[in-house]
Design a protein around this motif. Structure first.
Motif: not given
Length: 206
Positions: A20-24, A28-33, A97-100, A162-164
């Motif tokens: 979903g949007a929240q997980n995506a 994305r924020q986790g990938l960007l740290r 999954l595409k980060a939103a 998920l985030g880390y």
């Protein structure tokens, strides 16, 4: 207390794993740290607060009415069955999954986006306040607290994982086959929970 805690953990985990949007956004924020800890805390803390609200308020109301308990039990069974069917459908037609979201950058913007994804999603109220809170009425006293605690723990495990763990998951979940496996697991768990609710209803009216 282990059984109700595990039941709550499995229910909470099954509901929260859907793409979903929240997980995506969190992925994305986790990938960007960027602002990972505070965003994970907001997501998990929001779930915990809503679960507590449902358990403390709606749970007591339903516990006082056998009819309402029957309605929530059967409604929960149907709800979980539908979720299982949707997860199975996603497994048949998986997609990467595409980060939103565009919450990267300032902390203020990231928090605002995270809160929007969390509280503007009607499913979060159905999942936490109504479903988890209502089904907690099947447990009494410390067992109800254990059930709610298990559901809360699932939120913290998932969001912080998920985030880390996002950077580790990126290569894996770029492939549709990975989501096929995950959605199949979600479908099986939700179907099992739905059947257990039906069995509880039948046993209570046998």
């Amino acid at each position: 207390m282990l059984a109700p805690a595990l039941s709550g953990f499995l229910l909470g985990g099954s509901l929260i794993l859907a793409i979903g949007a929240q997980n995506a956004f969190l992925l994305r924020q986790g990938l960007l740290r960027q602002h990972v800890f505070i965003l994970c805390l907001i997501c998990a803390g929001s779930d915990a607060a809503l679960i507590a609200l449902g358990t403390a308020g709606l749970g007591r109301l339903i516990a006082q009415s056998p009819l309402l308990l029957d309605v929530v039990t059967l409604g929960g069974a149907v709800f979980l069955a539908v979720y299982a069917a949707l997860a199975l459908k996603r497994a048949v037609h998986p997609g990467a999954l595409k980060a939103a979201g565009e919450g990267g950058g300032s902390l203020k913007a990231a928090i605002a986006t995270c809160l929007a994804f969390t509280f503007l999603n009607p499913h979060v109220y159905l999942d936490t306040v109504l479903l988890v809170g209502g089904l907690s009425a099947a447990h009494q006293g410390a067992a109800r607290l254990a059930f709610a605690g298990g559901a809360m723990a699932a939120s913290f495990v998932w969001f912080f994982g998920l985030g880390y763990g996002a950077r580790l998951l990126q290569p894996l979940f770029a492939r549709p086959s990975a989501w096929r496996v995950l959605d199949l697991i979600i479908a099986l768990v939700m179907a099992a929970l739905s059947l257990s609710l039906v069995a509880r209803f039948v046993a209570g009216h046998g």
